[in-house]
Design a protein around this motif. Structure first.
Motif, PDB file in Angstrom:
ATOM      1  N   LEU A   1       0.819  -1.195   0.049  1.00  0.00           N
ATOM      2  CA  LEU A   1       0.067   0.088   0.040  1.00  0.00           C
ATOM      3  C   LEU A   1       0.850   1.489   0.112  1.00  0.00           C
ATOM      4  N   ALA A   2       2.031   1.181   0.549  1.00  0.00           N
ATOM      5  CA  ALA A   2       2.944   2.454   0.621  1.00  0.00           C
ATOM      6  C   ALA A   2       3.433   2.769  -0.950  1.00  0.00           C
ATOM      7  N   PRO A   3       3.873   3.872  -0.916  1.00  0.00           N
ATOM      8  CA  PRO A   3       4.610   4.290  -2.214  1.00  0.00           C
ATOM      9  C   PRO A   3       5.602   3.252  -2.326  1.00  0.00           C
ATOM     10  N   GLN A   4       6.145   3.084  -3.758  1.00  0.00           N
ATOM     11  CA  GLN A   4       7.132   2.193  -4.018  1.00  0.00           C
ATOM     12  C   GLN A   4       8.284   2.307  -3.435  1.00  0.00           C
ATOM     13  N   GLU A   5       8.861   3.595  -3.350  1.00  0.00           N
ATOM     14  CA  GLU A   5      10.185   4.026  -2.678  1.00  0.00           C
ATOM     15  C   GLU A   5      10.144   3.862  -1.198  1.00  0.00           C
ATOM     16  N   ALA A   6       8.936   3.679  -0.483  1.00  0.00           N
ATOM     17  CA  ALA A   6       9.072   3.493   0.824  1.00  0.00           C
ATOM     18  C   ALA A   6       8.528   2.223   1.178  1.00  0.00           C
ATOM     19  N   GLY A   7       8.530   1.155   0.102  1.00  0.00           N
ATOM     20  CA  GLY A   7       8.052  -0.220   0.383  1.00  0.00           C
ATOM     21  C   GLY A   7       8.850  -1.004   1.518  1.00  0.00           C
ATOM     22  N   ASP A   8      10.116  -0.899   1.560  1.00  0.00           N
ATOM     23  CA  ASP A   8      11.013  -1.605   2.496  1.00  0.00           C
ATOM     24  C   ASP A   8      10.635  -1.107   3.924  1.00  0.00           C
ATOM     25  N   LEU A   9      10.704   0.457   3.856  1.00  0.00           N
ATOM     26  CA  LEU A   9      10.490   1.088   5.436  1.00  0.00           C
ATOM     27  C   LEU A   9       8.975   0.505   5.799  1.00  0.00           C
ATOM     28  N   ALA A  10       8.060   0.426   5.011  1.00  0.00           N
ATOM     29  CA  ALA A  10       6.634   0.014   5.516  1.00  0.00           C
ATOM     30  C   ALA A  10       6.498  -1.405   5.800  1.00  0.00           C
ATOM     31  N   PHE A  11       7.248  -2.188   5.205  1.00  0.00           N
ATOM     32  CA  PHE A  11       7.318  -3.448   5.653  1.00  0.00           C
ATOM     33  C   PHE A  11       7.898  -3.587   7.121  1.00  0.00           C
ATOM     34  N   THR A  12       8.830  -2.741   7.408  1.00  0.00           N
ATOM     35  CA  THR A  12       9.618  -2.930   8.744  1.00  0.00           C
ATOM     36  C   THR A  12       8.446  -2.257   9.619  1.00  0.00           C
ATOM     37  N   VAL A  13       7.803  -1.237   9.353  1.00  0.00           N
ATOM     38  CA  VAL A  13       6.816  -0.475  10.100  1.00  0.00           C
ATOM     39  C   VAL A  13       5.858  -1.787  10.562  1.00  0.00           C
ATOM     40  N   GLY A  14       5.366  -2.102   9.529  1.00  0.00           N
ATOM     41  CA  GLY A  14       4.166  -3.221   9.901  1.00  0.00           C
ATOM     42  C   GLY A  14       4.909  -4.424  10.612  1.00  0.00           C
ATOM     43  N   LEU A  15       5.963  -4.928  10.426  1.00  0.00           N
ATOM     44  CA  LEU A  15       6.578  -5.762  11.331  1.00  0.00           C
ATOM     45  C   LEU A  15       6.693  -5.392  12.882  1.00  0.00           C
TER      46      LEU A  15
END
Length: 432
Positions: free
Chosen positions: A330-344
């Protein structure tokens, strides 16, 4: 409330329309052995001016086991659960290792910076041990010989170590003076153990001791923290994948992410001051790259020795991976890795019963991650807000995020399917 992945798998296969995606209850049962309280002992070392200079970390448990498993637990607790920065700040950490670690049979998962390895003078001295100690010194670790009483068999180590620790009260004055002269004559720094009163402290100082430890200065303290226990099956799978010499380590992110306990340890390790990246790591993927395959393999081996831990990741932990994966989609592509970590991290906080801020601070992640996790800022924060609302079956909350219910539901279903597949794959490894 218990959620059974089986019916969810059937719902995935049979979902008839985009608006009829299954909802997952927010409350998830976690196995009793997946969350535990971890304790580690800490005992300060002081200089002649009684200034705190370093800490020794100690095994703390009701069990009498002081072998490889106990050592593994101390290393895991110090560097993975608490983080060495929180235990010692910028001061060195002294840690006792068993023969298996000293000879390289069990790999050491932490970098040499800020670590002093203690070697017992009562250990059997042979060519294998000396070779292992020489390799550790070559790798950059500082070394301390402890429990030294002048044993002739330990004399070969005096030229390899940086410190020699002597229990001062255990020796009469003349013998202590001889030992001190022997050690300082070899250019090694002396540590005085068992300092109980001022006269003992003054006597050791006059004999050339530079560091001091004992009840007069500080009694050992026990630190305690609630933590998620890494799962054995995930670690077994990782060992198999790490055996591939051509492995791209970023491919391991989903597997590591399926185990929040392991992921938190790796984030703390990568974010430690000793690694030179304190406060600079913003994603689990970045942490994996920093740690690298060799150090990751060492951590996995350590966790398997440390056991026991939760036998299966299926009970509840799959939901954390689904949340993290949805945030990435759901996050912008450039923030995908960061968003995965936030969800984790959000899922880990829920499992631990801790606040997101506490988990973010413990992991040592960047301000962007913390702001997204705690305040819902940025693309990753908005994605997390939407996913959490979806899990609560809160359509108004999803709409408030600015995302469509269909988009969030579709992303969650996709991630849920992938997380269940991964959990089933990992769990199936137990039968192989």
């Amino acid at each position: 409330m218990t959620t059974d992945p089986g019916p969810l798998s059937e719902a995935i296969a049979d979902a008839p329309a985009p608006t009829e995606f299954p909802r997952v209850p927010a409350q998830t049962r976690v196995p009793a052995d997946a969350v535990r309280n971890v304790r580690v002992g800490r005992h300060g070392l002081y200089d002649a001016r009684r200034t705190l200079m370093a800490y020794e970390v100690l095994f703390h448990s009701g069990a009498k086991d002081q072998g490889d498993r106990a050592t593994s637990q101390v290393i895991a607790s110090t560097f993975g659960t608490f983080g060495v920065d929180r235990i010692a700040g910028s001061r060195p950490v002294f840690i006792h290792l068993t023969r298996a670690f000293l000879t390289g049979i069990i790999p050491i998962p932490v970098e040499p910076a800020g670590v002093v390895i203690e070697i017992s003078a009562t250990m059997m001295m042979d060519a294998e041990l000396l070779a292992g100690v020489e390799q550790l010194r070559s790798d950059g670790y500082r070394l301390a010989l402890i429990e030294y009483r002048g044993q002739s068999e330990a004399s070969g180590l005096l030229d390899l170590v940086d410190y020699v620790k002597i229990d001062v009260p255990a020796h009469p004055g003349w013998q202590l003076a001889e030992l001190a002269a022997q050690v300082t004559g070899r250019g090694r720094d002396l540590i005085a153990g068992g300092i109980e009163d001022a006269p003992t402290f003054d006597r050791a100082r006059e004999l050339g001791f530079g560091l001091f430890q004992g009840p007069l200065l500080e009694k050992p303290k026990v630190l305690e923290r609630r933590t998620l226990t890494p799962t054995q099956l995930v670690c077994v799978r990782l060992l198999r994948e790490l055996a591939d010499p051509d492995l791209d380590i970023v491919r391991l992110e989903p597997t590591v992410g399926s185990d929040p306990g392991l992921a938190l340890r790796l984030l703390r390790t990568a974010n430690s001051a000793a690694s030179g990246t304190s406060g600079q790591v913003s994603s689990l993927r970045q942490a994996l790259v920093i740690i690298g395959p060799r150090r990751l393999r060492s951590w996995v081996v350590l966790i398997l020795i440390e056991g026991p831990s939760s036998a299966s990741p299926a009970d509840g932990l799959w939901k954390v991976l689904a949340r993290a994966g949805t945030c990435r989609l759901l996050a912008p592509q450039e923030a995908g890795d960061l968003a995965f970590t936030v969800g984790l991290l959000s899922g880990a906080a829920e499992l631990l019963g801790a606040s997101p801020r506490t988990v973010a601070e413990a992991a040592g992640v960047t301000g962007d991650v913390r702001d997204a996790l705690v305040s819902g800022l940025g693309g990753a924060g908005v994605a997390l807000h939407a996913v959490l609302a979806h899990e609560r079956d809160d359509d108004e909350g999803v709409a408030a995020s600015g995302m469509s219910l269909h988009a969030v539901s579709h992303a969650y279903l996709e991630s849920l399917s992938e997380s269940l597949r991964l959990v089933e794959e990992i769990s199936g490894a137990a039968d192989e």
